[in-house]
Design a protein around this motif. Structure first.
Motif, PDB file in Angstrom:
ATOM      1  N   SER A  82     -17.381  36.014   7.537  1.00 11.59           N
ATOM      2  CA  SER A  82     -17.209  37.782   6.939  1.00 11.59           C
ATOM      3  C   SER A  82     -16.101  38.250   6.279  1.00 11.59           C
ATOM      4  O   SER A  82     -16.801  39.015   5.419  1.00 11.59           O
ATOM      5  N   GLY A  83     -14.782  38.059   6.732  1.00 11.36           N
ATOM      6  CA  GLY A  83     -14.070  38.200   6.083  1.00 11.36           C
ATOM      7  C   GLY A  83     -14.268  38.074   4.841  1.00 11.36           C
ATOM      8  O   GLY A  83     -13.232  38.519   3.829  1.00 11.36           O
ATOM      9  N   PHE A  84     -14.633  36.655   4.464  1.00  7.03           N
ATOM     10  CA  PHE A  84     -14.998  36.551   3.216  1.00  7.03           C
ATOM     11  C   PHE A  84     -16.010  37.339   2.275  1.00  7.03           C
ATOM     12  O   PHE A  84     -15.903  37.320   0.959  1.00  7.03           O
ATOM     13  N   LEU A 109      -7.562  34.976  -6.032  1.00  4.38           N
ATOM     14  CA  LEU A 109      -7.580  34.680  -3.955  1.00  4.38           C
ATOM     15  C   LEU A 109      -8.507  34.033  -3.481  1.00  4.38           C
ATOM     16  O   LEU A 109      -8.019  32.741  -2.824  1.00  4.38           O
ATOM     17  N   MET A 110      -9.606  34.819  -4.008  1.00  4.36           N
ATOM     18  CA  MET A 110     -11.109  34.174  -3.067  1.00  4.36           C
ATOM     19  C   MET A 110     -11.413  32.805  -3.376  1.00  4.36           C
ATOM     20  O   MET A 110     -11.967  31.951  -2.310  1.00  4.36           O
ATOM     21  N   PHE A 111     -10.932  32.008  -5.250  1.00  2.89           N
ATOM     22  CA  PHE A 111     -11.590  30.597  -5.119  1.00  2.89           C
ATOM     23  C   PHE A 111     -10.315  29.870  -4.411  1.00  2.89           C
ATOM     24  O   PHE A 111     -10.176  28.762  -3.383  1.00  2.89           O
ATOM     25  N   GLY A 112      -8.708  30.517  -3.879  1.00  4.07           N
ATOM     26  CA  GLY A 112      -7.849  29.727  -3.489  1.00  4.07           C
ATOM     27  C   GLY A 112      -8.397  29.714  -1.719  1.00  4.07           C
ATOM     28  O   GLY A 112      -8.146  28.514  -1.151  1.00  4.07           O
ATOM     29  N   LEU A 113      -9.173  30.459  -1.182  1.00  6.94           N
ATOM     30  CA  LEU A 113      -9.044  30.872   0.166  1.00  6.94           C
ATOM     31  C   LEU A 113     -10.412  30.042   0.015  1.00  6.94           C
ATOM     32  O   LEU A 113     -10.752  29.484   1.244  1.00  6.94           O
ATOM     33  N   SER A 114     -10.913  29.796  -0.844  1.00  6.66           N
ATOM     34  CA  SER A 114     -12.206  28.970  -0.617  1.00  6.66           C
ATOM     35  C   SER A 114     -12.456  27.389  -0.386  1.00  6.66           C
ATOM     36  O   SER A 114     -12.374  26.940   0.434  1.00  6.66           O
ATOM     37  N   VAL A 115     -11.448  26.618  -1.262  1.00  3.63           N
ATOM     38  CA  VAL A 115     -10.612  25.771  -1.427  1.00  3.63           C
ATOM     39  C   VAL A 115     -10.050  25.582   0.183  1.00  3.63           C
ATOM     40  O   VAL A 115      -9.852  24.519   0.600  1.00  3.63           O
ATOM     41  N   LEU A 116      -9.180  26.286   0.355  1.00  6.40           N
ATOM     42  CA  LEU A 116      -8.670  26.548   1.982  1.00  6.40           C
ATOM     43  C   LEU A 116      -9.487  25.927   2.844  1.00  6.40           C
ATOM     44  O   LEU A 116      -9.204  25.357   3.830  1.00  6.40           O
TER      45      LEU A 116
END
Length: 137
Positions: A82-84, A109-116
């Motif tokens: 949901s945060g994403f 930032l979104m790409f990094g969070l998605s990879v994590l």
């Protein structure tokens, strides 16, 4: 009991596929952002990719809900998804209003969070795969 674990692992696999699709969609957005600067067909590709990325974010939320609801597990993945989706919504608004000074860093930032998130999901999957054969003290 085997049927229960198969259903749960199928739901977890759906979450993993949703995260992988989201990560690939965001990576596609980074590629088409570069094309925006250098090619005439960059804008239509980036616009189409934005729709796919937003749809992938919604699919991630749906997958997280479906994986949580029947098993009664932690709702934490729903919070992450949901945060994403909120970040994706902000990203779309920033793109439509042509604010690249905020749009580009948020995309990174979104790409990094998605990879994590993808790495965490895959590492959990690998540890669950190796756990049944392992005896614990």
């Amino acid at each position: 009991m085997a049927t229960q674990s198969t259903a749960v692992s199928g739901r977890a696999a759906f979450v993993h596929v949703a995260i992988a699709l989201q990560t690939l969609a965001i990576f596609f957005q980074a590629v088409t952002a570069g094309l925006l600067l250098s090619a005439s067909y960059g804008e239509p590709l980036h616009s189409a990719g934005a729709r796919v990325m937003y749809g992938a974010s919604m699919l991630y939320v749906l997958a997280a809900i479906l994986a949580w609801r029947p098993g009664g597990g932690s709702p934490r993945p729903i919070l992450y998804a949901s945060g994403f989706l909120v970040l994706a919504s902000v990203q779309v608004v920033l793109g439509v209003t042509h604010k690249p000074s905020l749009h580009v860093p948020l995309g990174v930032l979104m790409f990094g969070l998605s990879v994590l998130a993808l790495g965490q999901a895959l590492s959990t999957r690998w540890s669950e795969r190796s756990a049944p054969g392992r005896s614990r003290p």
